[in-house]
Design an enzyme around this catalytic site. Structure first.
Site, PDB file in Angstrom:
ATOM      1  N   TYR A  33       0.740 -74.992  85.555  1.00  0.00           N
ATOM      2  CA  TYR A  33       1.533 -73.821  85.932  1.00  0.00           C
ATOM      3  C   TYR A  33       2.934 -74.283  86.317  1.00  0.00           C
ATOM      4  O   TYR A  33       3.096 -75.213  87.109  1.00  0.00           O
ATOM      5  CB  TYR A  33       0.870 -73.102  87.103  1.00  0.00           C
ATOM      6  CG  TYR A  33       1.713 -72.004  87.723  1.00  0.00           C
ATOM      7  CD1 TYR A  33       1.774 -70.746  87.138  1.00  0.00           C
ATOM      8  CD2 TYR A  33       2.450 -72.231  88.872  1.00  0.00           C
ATOM      9  CE1 TYR A  33       2.552 -69.738  87.699  1.00  0.00           C
ATOM     10  CE2 TYR A  33       3.226 -71.235  89.440  1.00  0.00           C
ATOM     11  CZ  TYR A  33       3.274 -69.994  88.861  1.00  0.00           C
ATOM     12  OH  TYR A  33       4.046 -69.005  89.414  1.00  0.00           O
ATOM     13  N   HIS A  34       3.957 -73.620  85.778  1.00  0.00           N
ATOM     14  CA  HIS A  34       5.350 -74.013  85.997  1.00  0.00           C
ATOM     15  C   HIS A  34       5.918 -73.239  87.183  1.00  0.00           C
ATOM     16  O   HIS A  34       6.184 -72.046  87.106  1.00  0.00           O
ATOM     17  CB  HIS A  34       6.172 -73.704  84.745  1.00  0.00           C
ATOM     18  CG  HIS A  34       7.516 -74.367  84.704  1.00  0.00           C
ATOM     19  ND1 HIS A  34       8.468 -74.202  85.694  1.00  0.00           N
ATOM     20  CD2 HIS A  34       8.069 -75.207  83.789  1.00  0.00           C
ATOM     21  CE1 HIS A  34       9.539 -74.891  85.394  1.00  0.00           C
ATOM     22  NE2 HIS A  34       9.328 -75.521  84.236  1.00  0.00           N
ATOM     23  N   GLY A  35       6.096 -73.908  88.310  1.00  0.00           N
ATOM     24  CA  GLY A  35       6.706 -73.278  89.466  1.00  0.00           C
ATOM     25  C   GLY A  35       8.207 -73.154  89.299  1.00  0.00           C
ATOM     26  O   GLY A  35       8.784 -73.564  88.288  1.00  0.00           O
ATOM     27  N   GLU A  71       8.441 -68.736  83.073  1.00  0.00           N
ATOM     28  CA  GLU A  71       7.459 -68.695  84.157  1.00  0.00           C
ATOM     29  C   GLU A  71       8.071 -69.202  85.460  1.00  0.00           C
ATOM     30  O   GLU A  71       7.823 -68.646  86.538  1.00  0.00           O
ATOM     31  CB  GLU A  71       6.250 -69.543  83.774  1.00  0.00           C
ATOM     32  CG  GLU A  71       5.074 -69.430  84.712  1.00  0.00           C
ATOM     33  CD  GLU A  71       3.843 -70.093  84.116  1.00  0.00           C
ATOM     34  OE1 GLU A  71       3.023 -69.371  83.514  1.00  0.00           O
ATOM     35  OE2 GLU A  71       3.707 -71.335  84.237  1.00  0.00           O
TER      36      GLU A  71
END
Length: 326
Positions: free
Chosen positions: A125-127, A198
């Site tokens: 998951y790309h913060g 994202e």
């Protein structure tokens, strides 16, 4: 060179201009000068805070890159960054970055034993700022000696001064064929399908914004490797963006440039969790593999992240000594 009288005249003109500008601002805003001064000061502080993460990242990257160039020149090293002659510097770089993660976020990595010995595609998951992934690959290298290649944006790869840095902690940015080749050679490769979109527009609810992207799944199928899901708890509480403001979304959609300001660097607790690998299946399609990967990451999220995320709660978790279940 100006004479004393000319300098005095110039100074007087500046004072008159400033007084005139102040008068105009007072009339326009109906606010007295000293209030305007304080408002301006507060705005400057806010601007500095907004861009502090970016400025610190650039400063640290340039400093580390300078150290790498000094080491390269002093030891007469060539451009073969996979050779063992670079191992000491690679370990030093990973150690420095890992210490930064420990100090700033008390960074932890859980489930590393789930990463298979052979090649694999790590999907995460790309913060708002993917520093968690950076600390993941460094911790992995320090503890196991394994390098993990990383898919990065072409624009990021072209930033001046970062080439040596990205070669030492190897990056891939030439597309699908390069990624398949890296995996077929037995390496690990990390990718965030959501990418910048994202990072900029996801929020404390940690929604996956992958759109119709399924190239990563096709890469895994072509290379015949498993997919390893990855999720970091509290990454959106440490760093956030102004992506909800319409003008910044419009700027990004129009240019695809990183024009969305970020803020944060809050010292929240960060824990990265490795999920169970999704084995290679010759009978699965890329679309089906995308859905399985989404479910795997969302399962990690739902298990380890309280939703919606809270900056205060994430800060308090720095003092929580209870070992989180993997």
């Amino acid at each position: 060179m100006l004479s004393e009288s000319e300098s005095h005249t110039s100074w007087q003109e500046s004072v008159i201009s400033l007084t005139w500008l102040t008068y105009i601002l007072e009339q326009w805003t109906s606010v007295e000068y000293h209030y305007l001064y304080y408002i301006g000061f507060v705005l400057w502080v806010l601007i500095i805070l907004l861009f502090a993460p970016v400025l610190i990242f650039i400063s640290v990257s340039c400093f580390l890159n300078l150290l790498l160039h000094i080491y390269k020149r002093k030891n007469g090293l060539d451009e073969n960054f996979s050779s063992k002659s670079w191992d000491n510097e690679r370990f030093m770089l990973a150690s420095i970055l890992s210490i930064c993660g420990k100090l700033l976020h008390g960074y932890e990595l859980h489930g590393m034993e789930k990463i298979p010995e052979g090649p694999g595609l790590i999907v995460y998951y790309h913060g708002a700022a993917p520093v968690d992934y950076c600390w993941f690959i460094n911790t992995l290298y320090i503890q196991t000696g394994r390098l993990c290649y990383s898919v990065v944006d072409r624009l990021f790869a072209k930033l001046p001064g970062l080439q040596l840095f990205l070669n030492l902690l190897p990056a891939a940015h030439r597309g699908r064929d390069e990624s398949v080749e890296i995996l077929k050679k037995g390496n690990l490769l990390g990718v965030a399908p959501g990418g910048g979109r994202e990072g900029y527009f996801s929020d404390e609810n940690y929604n996956l914004l992958w759109g119709n992207r399924k190239g990563f799944a096709q890469v895994a199928i072509d290379a015949k490797v498993p997919i390893i899901p990855l999720f970091t708890q509290n990454i959106q509480e440490g760093y956030r963006t102004l992506g909800k403001i319409g003008i910044f979304r419009w700027l990004y959609e129009s240019s695809r440039l990183p024009l969305v300001p970020g803020y944060g660097m809050f010292p929240v607790k960060l824990r990265t969790y490795v999920g169970n690998p999704i084995p290679y299946d010759p009978n699965i399609t890329a679309t089906e593999l995308v859905e399985k990967t989404k479910i795997a990451i969302e399962t990690l999220r739902d298990r380890h992240q309280k939703l919606p995320g809270s900056i205060l709660r994430a800060l308090l978790e720095r003092f929580d000594k209870h070992q989180k279940e993997d």
